[in-house]
Design a protein around this motif. Sequence first.
Motif, short mmCIF file in Angstrom:
data_model
loop_
_atom_site.label_atom_id
_atom_site.label_comp_id
_atom_site.label_asym_id
_atom_site.label_seq_id
_atom_site.Cartn_x
_atom_site.Cartn_y
_atom_site.Cartn_z
N ASP A 1 -28.12 27.86 -21.98
CA ASP A 1 -28.62 28.41 -20.72
C ASP A 1 -27.47 28.96 -19.86
OD1 ASP A 1 -31.17 27.75 -21.46
OD2 ASP A 1 -31.30 25.96 -20.21
N GLU A 2 -26.35 28.24 -19.85
CA GLU A 2 -25.20 28.70 -19.07
C GLU A 2 -24.69 30.04 -19.58
OE1 GLU A 2 -20.60 27.28 -18.07
OE2 GLU A 2 -22.09 25.80 -18.71
N LEU A 3 -24.60 30.16 -20.90
CA LEU A 3 -24.15 31.43 -21.48
C LEU A 3 -25.13 32.55 -21.18
CD1 LEU A 3 -22.68 30.71 -25.02
CD2 LEU A 3 -21.51 31.61 -23.02
N ARG A 4 -26.42 32.24 -21.29
CA ARG A 4 -27.44 33.27 -21.04
C ARG A 4 -27.38 33.74 -19.59
NH1 ARG A 4 -31.09 30.52 -22.90
NH2 ARG A 4 -31.13 31.31 -25.03
N ASP A 5 -27.22 32.80 -18.66
CA ASP A 5 -27.15 33.17 -17.24
C ASP A 5 -25.91 34.02 -16.96
OD1 ASP A 5 -29.47 31.78 -16.78
OD2 ASP A 5 -28.49 29.99 -16.00
N GLN A 6 -24.79 33.65 -17.56
CA GLN A 6 -23.57 34.43 -17.35
C GLN A 6 -23.70 35.82 -17.96
OE1 GLN A 6 -20.04 32.34 -18.54
NE2 GLN A 6 -20.44 30.58 -17.26
N ALA A 7 -24.36 35.91 -19.10
CA ALA A 7 -24.56 37.22 -19.72
C ALA A 7 -25.44 38.10 -18.84
CB ALA A 7 -25.20 37.05 -21.10
N LEU A 8 -26.47 37.52 -18.24
CA LEU A 8 -27.34 38.29 -17.36
C LEU A 8 -26.60 38.74 -16.10
CD1 LEU A 8 -30.68 36.28 -17.67
CD2 LEU A 8 -30.20 38.57 -18.55
N SER A 9 -25.71 37.89 -15.60
CA SER A 9 -24.90 38.28 -14.44
C SER A 9 -24.00 39.45 -14.78
CB SER A 9 -24.07 37.08 -13.96
OG SER A 9 -24.90 36.04 -13.48
N GLN A 10 -23.39 39.40 -15.96
CA GLN A 10 -22.55 40.51 -16.40
C GLN A 10 -23.39 41.78 -16.54
OE1 GLN A 10 -19.36 40.67 -16.82
NE2 GLN A 10 -18.51 38.70 -17.40
N PHE A 11 -24.57 41.63 -17.07
CA PHE A 11 -25.46 42.79 -17.27
C PHE A 11 -25.83 43.42 -15.93
CE2 PHE A 11 -29.92 44.30 -17.60
CZ PHE A 11 -29.69 45.39 -18.43
N ARG A 12 -26.20 42.58 -14.96
CA ARG A 12 -26.58 43.11 -13.65
C ARG A 12 -25.40 43.77 -12.94
NH1 ARG A 12 -30.18 38.50 -13.71
NH2 ARG A 12 -28.52 37.15 -12.94
N ALA A 13 -24.19 43.32 -13.27
CA ALA A 13 -22.99 43.91 -12.67
C ALA A 13 -22.57 45.20 -13.37
CB ALA A 13 -21.84 42.91 -12.69
N GLY A 14 -23.31 45.60 -14.39
CA GLY A 14 -22.99 46.84 -15.09
C GLY A 14 -22.10 46.67 -16.30
N GLN A 15 -21.84 45.43 -16.71
CA GLN A 15 -20.96 45.15 -17.85
C GLN A 15 -21.82 44.86 -19.09
OE1 GLN A 15 -17.70 45.56 -17.44
NE2 GLN A 15 -18.00 45.96 -15.26
N LEU A 16 -22.41 45.89 -19.65
CA LEU A 16 -23.32 45.70 -20.78
C LEU A 16 -22.60 45.12 -21.99
CD1 LEU A 16 -26.06 46.07 -22.20
CD2 LEU A 16 -25.32 48.38 -22.79
N ASN A 17 -21.47 45.69 -22.38
CA ASN A 17 -20.77 45.23 -23.58
C ASN A 17 -20.34 43.77 -23.45
OD1 ASN A 17 -21.04 47.70 -24.88
ND2 ASN A 17 -19.11 48.49 -24.05
N GLU A 18 -19.87 43.39 -22.27
CA GLU A 18 -19.47 42.00 -22.06
C GLU A 18 -20.67 41.07 -22.19
OE1 GLU A 18 -18.54 44.54 -20.43
OE2 GLU A 18 -16.35 44.52 -20.20
N ALA A 19 -21.81 41.50 -21.66
CA ALA A 19 -23.02 40.69 -21.76
C ALA A 19 -23.45 40.51 -23.21
CB ALA A 19 -24.15 41.33 -20.94
N LEU A 20 -23.40 41.58 -23.98
CA LEU A 20 -23.80 41.50 -25.38
C LEU A 20 -22.85 40.61 -26.17
CD1 LEU A 20 -24.77 45.23 -26.09
CD2 LEU A 20 -26.27 43.32 -25.50
#
Length: 280
Positions: A120-139
């Motif tokens: 869950d922690e990883l998923r939440d951090q990935a979504l935060s990266q995604f919302r910040a415009g960091q798609l590759n980092e989220a993936l």
Amino acid sequence: MALRRHLPHFWIIATLGGVAALCTGAYLWEQQLPRKLSQALLTDNLPACLRYGEQLAALRWLGQKAPEELAICRRRLAQQAWDPADPGQALLLQEQLVNSGVGSLQQQEQDQKQLKLWRDELRDQALSQFRAGQLNEALTMLRPLEKHDGRPGSRLSDSLKESWNRNRHQLEQLREHVNQDQWWEALSALNQLDHPWWQRQAEPMRQEVEQAIDDLRDRKEHQSHGALPAHTVARDLLNEAVEAYILEGMPPWEAFMAGCRDLGGTIVEDGPETLCQAKH
């Protein structure tokens, strides 16, 4: 001829002897492994503990559980290895621990909760990266989670890529509409942007579109030969109705006609202008 007759017996004996030697070696090694495993755990040599534990588990008969010491080593190593920036090893160890089914029911529940917490922690951090415009980092952050997770197209990373590409397409459409002075269509494209980063990219154009639409409304209220008749539908109410229909996905022109109709108005062509006038 006598030598040829004895050759099959020789190879049979040699083969059986080799198998017996291998079995004996494996048996002797299996007898030593528990002691080595316990010693490694006692000295907190976790890599050796993991290695001996996995070897012992591989030598046990089918259906036998992995040794308790192996579960302890995996649990400790997973805790030491946990790092949100590089979670692969910790997640692998914790997943192996959960799948082993070793330990009391309470301990197994705790192991499952820990695995869920990390995921869950990883998923939440990935979504935060995604919302910040960091798609590759989220993936990249989602990759360890989805290594054995679901069919292609059903994973969270697929949803993020679809959302990203859809918003990028909407921004491209927005630019085209603005360049062609298609303001209602531009407003529709703006309202379909649902990603914070792409919405920020469109903010300068939003101001331009809203100003252009305000100008259009002003021209509808003030024709070249004077003010519009007093019975023209109220601008603010019409605007709210039109935008509500656009948000529902209706094309801008259809939204304008539907909004006018809802307010009891009728569409009137007045030269180059299209008006929504209240019925008498």
